[in-house]
Write an enzyme that holds these catalytic residues in place. Structure first.
Site, PDB file in Angstrom:
ATOM      1  N   HIS A  59      -1.714   3.978  -4.498  1.00 11.77           N
ATOM      2  CA  HIS A  59      -1.287   4.781  -3.348  1.00 11.77           C
ATOM      3  C   HIS A  59      -1.225   6.270  -3.686  1.00 11.77           C
ATOM      4  O   HIS A  59      -1.352   7.110  -2.803  1.00 11.77           O
ATOM      5  CB  HIS A  59       0.044   4.256  -2.816  1.00 11.77           C
ATOM      6  N   ASP A  60      -1.014   6.608  -4.956  1.00 13.22           N
ATOM      7  CA  ASP A  60      -1.118   8.016  -5.339  1.00 13.22           C
ATOM      8  C   ASP A  60      -2.589   8.433  -5.361  1.00 13.22           C
ATOM      9  O   ASP A  60      -2.977   9.417  -4.734  1.00 13.22           O
ATOM     10  CB  ASP A  60      -0.471   8.251  -6.709  1.00 13.22           C
ATOM     11  N   GLY A  78      -5.659  13.203  -4.828  1.00  9.80           N
ATOM     12  CA  GLY A  78      -5.934  11.996  -5.614  1.00  9.80           C
ATOM     13  C   GLY A  78      -4.787  11.653  -6.549  1.00  9.80           C
ATOM     14  O   GLY A  78      -3.617  11.710  -6.142  1.00  9.80           O
ATOM     15  N   ASP A  80      -2.573  12.716  -8.463  1.00  8.26           N
ATOM     16  CA  ASP A  80      -1.933  14.000  -8.762  1.00  8.26           C
ATOM     17  C   ASP A  80      -0.409  13.922  -8.735  1.00  8.26           C
ATOM     18  O   ASP A  80       0.260  14.952  -8.760  1.00  8.26           O
ATOM     19  CB  ASP A  80      -2.422  15.081  -7.785  1.00  8.26           C
ATOM     20  N   HIS A 190      -4.461  -7.671  -6.499  1.00 10.59           N
ATOM     21  CA  HIS A 190      -3.591  -8.539  -5.704  1.00 10.59           C
ATOM     22  C   HIS A 190      -3.350  -9.900  -6.354  1.00 10.59           C
ATOM     23  O   HIS A 190      -2.640 -10.734  -5.801  1.00 10.59           O
ATOM     24  CB  HIS A 190      -4.140  -8.685  -4.278  1.00 10.59           C
ATOM     25  N   THR A 191      -3.907 -10.132  -7.534  1.00 11.21           N
ATOM     26  CA  THR A 191      -3.581 -11.340  -8.292  1.00 11.21           C
ATOM     27  C   THR A 191      -2.211 -11.245  -8.956  1.00 11.21           C
ATOM     28  O   THR A 191      -1.655 -12.251  -9.393  1.00 11.21           O
ATOM     29  CB  THR A 191      -4.663 -11.642  -9.359  1.00 11.21           C
ATOM     30  N   ASP A 208      -0.691 -14.981  -4.372  1.00 16.95           N
ATOM     31  CA  ASP A 208      -1.241 -16.224  -4.917  1.00 16.95           C
ATOM     32  C   ASP A 208      -0.114 -16.982  -5.602  1.00 16.95           C
ATOM     33  O   ASP A 208       1.023 -16.491  -5.650  1.00 16.95           O
ATOM     34  CB  ASP A 208      -2.469 -15.981  -5.819  1.00 16.95           C
ATOM     35  N   ASP A 215      -5.116 -13.574 -13.095  1.00 15.50           N
ATOM     36  CA  ASP A 215      -6.154 -14.603 -13.148  1.00 15.50           C
ATOM     37  C   ASP A 215      -6.973 -14.583 -11.863  1.00 15.50           C
ATOM     38  O   ASP A 215      -6.854 -13.657 -11.064  1.00 15.50           O
ATOM     39  CB  ASP A 215      -5.496 -15.976 -13.366  1.00 15.50           C
TER      40      ASP A 215
END
Ligand code: HEM
Ligand SMILES: *[C@@H]1O[C@H](CO)[C@@H](O)[C@H](O)[C@H]1NC(C)=O
Ligand SMILES: *[C@@H]1O[C@H](CO)[C@@H](O)[C@H](O)[C@H]1NC(C)=O
Length: 349
Positions: A59-60, A78, A80, A190-191, A208, A215
């Site tokens: 998100h940064d 970006g 920063d 997102h794992t 998950d 994984d």
């Protein structure tokens, strides 16, 4: 140069770049690492703070837009540190919901160590991820320029965005050189992830069944037929998931099935080398968005090499190939065992 696909088979061994770190700098970073491990990550766990620190890196960094700059507007800097330096503004942006908590947890560490905010955010994410078995050793660079103004709103993808919106946003941030499959590589994160605010009645709902392991279960479970809402859904950006306690984002669901990305998505299933290598590759570029790599020092050796993945790729108990939404027309779905026992349900993290 960001996100450039050099060839179909990227040699991630070649990504180490930048000047060599000096012993005093490395000593400083080891001290920060020890402090983080002891006092933020529960003695080296892939805990909620490790997940949140990894989310914060994205998100940064992603808040950079050459398209806005081309219109004569400030497009963000970006990676920063602006999300922490101007947290009162940026954590109020809708996609950054919940990040005020990890920003405030990290702030005392920033205050007691001598490291820039932008560098700290990416470093903390790399250390946090290193606690998740199966994760790659993520890049750690030092020397970024800290933000002097907040990023504009509207640059961070939302789970209710369409694949086109997300691909376009990432293409803009990566300055043109982009393929939708890079979204899949990025979403590997997102794992080791859960949602606190998509459905606030069930905070900590993982994406998950193995949120403590880096994984390929995330790629398996997102292809399964959705059958239930784990809480009081549907909420905005949420679709049905296959397991009690599991949260499924609409964006993950759609990108897993989009014909531009479905085969790439499926290719991560049962391929831990790919999970490891591709996320290592994209994090390297993500973590320096808006910065000049030639003025950064490569301190990756300070990041612990994570333990190998535990367990084997499987269908959760009670589910089989019959529950798969097979979206990749080119390749058969991998053959996987089903975990024994009663139908899996997922505990909050
Ligand atoms: C590209 C589209 C993406 C979308 C739409 C998206 C959306 C989301 C949402 C809605 C959440 C749950 C937030 C909450 O309610 O607490 C989340 C969590 C998370 N995301 Fe993403 N994400 C994206 C990409 C990424 C990328 C590239 C990374 C890589 C660093 C990442 C890392 C994470 C992590 C680690 C979490 C878990 C945080 C926690 O457990 O508290 N995401 N994401
Ligand atoms: C993907 O699906 C869209 C919409 O269904 C279709 O128009 C397009 O031709 C398909 N592309 C490929 C490469 O199959
Ligand atoms: C795993 O992914 C790598 C990298 O894309 C690829 O070279 C390799 O062939 C894949 N392995 C299997 C067993 O599919």
């Amino acid at each position: 140069m960001a996100f450039k696909i050099l060839s179909a088979l990227i040699s991630v061994v070649a990504i180490v770049q930048g000047a060599i770190a000096s012993p005093p700098l490395n000593r400083r970073l080891f001290a920060i690492r020890e402090d983080l491990q002891k006092n933020l990550f529960d003695g080296g766990q892939c805990n909620a703070e490790a997940h949140e620190s990894l989310r914060l890196t994205f998100h940064d960094a992603i808040a950079i837009s050459p398209a806005l700059e081309a219109q004569g507007k400030f497009g963000g800097g970006g990676a920063d540190g602006s999300i922490a330096i101007f947290s009162e503004i940026e954590t109020g942006f809708h996609p950054n919901i919940g990040l005020d908590e990890i920003v405030e947890k990290q702030r005392p560490f920033i205050n007691r160590h001598n490291l820039g905010v932008a560098d700290f955010i990416q470093f903390a994410g790399a250390i946090g991820a290193s606690n998740c078995p199966g994760a790659p050793q993520l890049a750690a660079f030092v020397g970024r320029k800290d933000a002097t103004q907040p990023a504009p709103d509207g640059l961070v993808p939302e789970p209710f965005h369409t694949p086109d919106q997300i691909f376009d946003r990432l293409a803009d941030a990566s300055q043109g050189e982009f393929d939708p499959i890079l979204t899949v590589w990025l979403l590997t994160a997102h794992t080791v992830a859960a949602a606190n605010d998509v459905d606030p009645t069930i905070p900590g709902s993982p994406f998950d069944s193995t949120p403590g392991v880096f994984d390929s279960q995330f790629f398996v479970e997102t292809t399964l037929q959705g059958t239930l809402f784990p809480g009081d859904g549907p909420n905005q950006g949420e679709v049905k998931s296959p397991l009690r306690g599991e949260m499924r984002l609409q964006s993950d669901f759609l990108i897993a099935r989009d014909n531009r990305t479905a085969c790439e998505w499926q290719s991560f299933i049962n391929n831990q080398t790919k999970v490891h290598d591709m996320f290592q590759f994209v994090f390297h570029d993500l973590s320096i968005l808006g910065q000049d790599i030639n003025s950064l020092v490569d301190c990756t050796e300070v990041v612990p090499v994570p333990k190998p993945v535990v367990g084997r790729t499987h269908f959760p108990a009670g589910l089989t190939i019959r529950d798969v939404n097979h979206a990749c027309a080119e390749t058969p779905f991998p053959v996987l065992p089903t975990d024994p026992g009663p139908r899996t349900s997922v505990a909050p993290v």
